[in-house]
Write a protein that holds these residues in place. Structure first.
Motif, PDB file in Angstrom:
ATOM      1  N   ALA A  13     -28.620 -12.110  -9.040  1.00 16.32           N
ATOM      2  CA  ALA A  13     -28.427 -10.817  -9.700  1.00 16.32           C
ATOM      3  C   ALA A  13     -29.578  -9.868  -9.374  1.00 16.32           C
ATOM      4  CB  ALA A  13     -28.309 -11.011 -11.209  1.00 16.32           C
ATOM      5  N   ILE A  14     -30.787 -10.373  -9.353  1.00 21.25           N
ATOM      6  CA  ILE A  14     -31.947  -9.539  -9.010  1.00 21.25           C
ATOM      7  C   ILE A  14     -31.842  -9.056  -7.568  1.00 21.25           C
ATOM      8  CG2 ILE A  14     -34.448  -9.607  -8.638  1.00 21.25           C
ATOM      9  CD1 ILE A  14     -34.614 -11.433 -11.115  1.00 21.25           C
ATOM     10  N   ALA A  15     -31.423  -9.931  -6.656  1.00 26.05           N
ATOM     11  CA  ALA A  15     -31.278  -9.545  -5.250  1.00 26.05           C
ATOM     12  C   ALA A  15     -30.212  -8.454  -5.091  1.00 26.05           C
ATOM     13  CB  ALA A  15     -30.925 -10.761  -4.402  1.00 26.05           C
ATOM     14  N   ILE A  16     -29.096  -8.565  -5.806  1.00 24.81           N
ATOM     15  CA  ILE A  16     -28.039  -7.547  -5.733  1.00 24.81           C
ATOM     16  C   ILE A  16     -28.536  -6.209  -6.268  1.00 24.81           C
ATOM     17  CG2 ILE A  16     -25.790  -6.881  -6.692  1.00 24.81           C
ATOM     18  CD1 ILE A  16     -25.025  -9.872  -6.490  1.00 24.81           C
ATOM     19  N   ILE A  17     -29.256  -6.227  -7.371  1.00 28.86           N
ATOM     20  CA  ILE A  17     -29.795  -4.989  -7.950  1.00 28.86           C
ATOM     21  C   ILE A  17     -30.749  -4.312  -6.965  1.00 28.86           C
ATOM     22  CG2 ILE A  17     -31.317  -4.097  -9.770  1.00 28.86           C
ATOM     23  CD1 ILE A  17     -29.979  -6.188 -11.636  1.00 28.86           C
ATOM     24  N   ILE A  18     -31.603  -5.083  -6.316  1.00 25.91           N
ATOM     25  CA  ILE A  18     -32.548  -4.516  -5.350  1.00 25.91           C
ATOM     26  C   ILE A  18     -31.799  -3.924  -4.158  1.00 25.91           C
ATOM     27  CG2 ILE A  18     -34.352  -5.124  -3.678  1.00 25.91           C
ATOM     28  CD1 ILE A  18     -35.442  -7.078  -5.795  1.00 25.91           C
ATOM     29  N   MET A  19     -30.767  -4.624  -3.658  1.00 24.36           N
ATOM     30  CA  MET A  19     -30.012  -4.101  -2.516  1.00 24.36           C
ATOM     31  C   MET A  19     -29.270  -2.817  -2.885  1.00 24.36           C
ATOM     32  SD  MET A  19     -28.598  -7.407  -0.391  1.00 24.36           S
ATOM     33  CE  MET A  19     -27.715  -8.138  -1.749  1.00 24.36           C
ATOM     34  N   VAL A  20     -28.690  -2.744  -4.072  1.00 27.41           N
ATOM     35  CA  VAL A  20     -28.000  -1.521  -4.512  1.00 27.41           C
ATOM     36  C   VAL A  20     -28.998  -0.377  -4.625  1.00 27.41           C
ATOM     37  CG1 VAL A  20     -26.789  -0.456  -6.464  1.00 27.41           C
ATOM     38  CG2 VAL A  20     -26.079  -2.702  -5.624  1.00 27.41           C
ATOM     39  N   TYR A  21     -30.158  -0.633  -5.203  1.00 26.27           N
ATOM     40  CA  TYR A  21     -31.193   0.397  -5.353  1.00 26.27           C
ATOM     41  C   TYR A  21     -31.636   0.916  -3.979  1.00 26.27           C
ATOM     42  CZ  TYR A  21     -35.696   2.536  -6.319  1.00 26.27           C
ATOM     43  OH  TYR A  21     -36.746   3.411  -6.379  1.00 26.27           O
ATOM     44  N   LEU A  22     -31.911  -0.013  -3.044  1.00 24.30           N
ATOM     45  CA  LEU A  22     -32.334   0.408  -1.704  1.00 24.30           C
ATOM     46  C   LEU A  22     -31.218   1.171  -0.986  1.00 24.30           C
ATOM     47  CD1 LEU A  22     -34.299  -2.758  -0.534  1.00 24.30           C
ATOM     48  CD2 LEU A  22     -35.247  -0.545  -1.250  1.00 24.30           C
ATOM     49  N   GLY A  23     -29.969   0.760  -1.163  1.00 19.61           N
ATOM     50  CA  GLY A  23     -28.843   1.468  -0.561  1.00 19.61           C
ATOM     51  C   GLY A  23     -28.705   2.880  -1.095  1.00 19.61           C
ATOM     52  N   LEU A  24     -28.865   3.061  -2.393  1.00 17.87           N
ATOM     53  CA  LEU A  24     -28.788   4.396  -2.995  1.00 17.87           C
ATOM     54  C   LEU A  24     -29.934   5.282  -2.513  1.00 17.87           C
ATOM     55  CD1 LEU A  24     -27.711   3.519  -6.640  1.00 17.87           C
ATOM     56  CD2 LEU A  24     -26.333   4.610  -4.863  1.00 17.87           C
ATOM     57  N   ARG A  25     -31.128   4.717  -2.397  1.00 16.20           N
ATOM     58  CA  ARG A  25     -32.270   5.489  -1.881  1.00 16.20           C
ATOM     59  C   ARG A  25     -32.035   5.918  -0.431  1.00 16.20           C
ATOM     60  NH1 ARG A  25     -37.470   6.366  -4.417  1.00 16.20           N
ATOM     61  NH2 ARG A  25     -38.080   6.397  -2.267  1.00 16.20           N
TER      62      ARG A  25
END
Length: 105
Positions: A77-89
């Motif tokens: 779950a932490i890895a998915i949150i980080i990937m979504v955040y980086l994708g949005l940035r």
């Protein structure tokens, strides 16, 4: 409290007949948070990631253990949150760069 059998027998108590111990192995070791008294210290032995409690026969032995282990679902779950955040940035940066390119021409 002990028993004697025969002429050449030794006096044997319950503590010498039973050797009870509780072992707990943890991946990163552990820290004992109970108050350090001489009696408690002699009943606990720590070696690396293993802790051994020597239980007293005939006594009410109580061990309270609190520990945390990483859950694979939590790490995912932490890895998915980080990937979504980086994708949005990355998306917001590329959208900002594209809008400045269109305004200059």
């Amino acid at each position: 409290m002990g028993t004697i059998q025969g002429k050449n027998s030794l006096l044997v108590g319950a503590n010498s007949l039973l050797d009870l111990e509780f072992r707990l192995q943890t991946p990163w070791g552990m820290k004992i948070i109970a108050p350090d008294t001489g009696e408690t210290q002699s009943l606990v032995k720590q070696t690396g990631t293993e802790t051994i409690w020597y239980l007293q026969p005939g006594e009410n032995n109580q061990i309270e253990v609190v520990f945390w282990l990483p859950e694979p679902l939590g790490w995912g779950a932490i890895a998915i949150i980080i990937m979504v955040y980086l994708g949005l940035r990355l998306k917001s940066r590329s959208a900002a760069g594209a809008s400045s390119t269109f305004s200059q021409s």
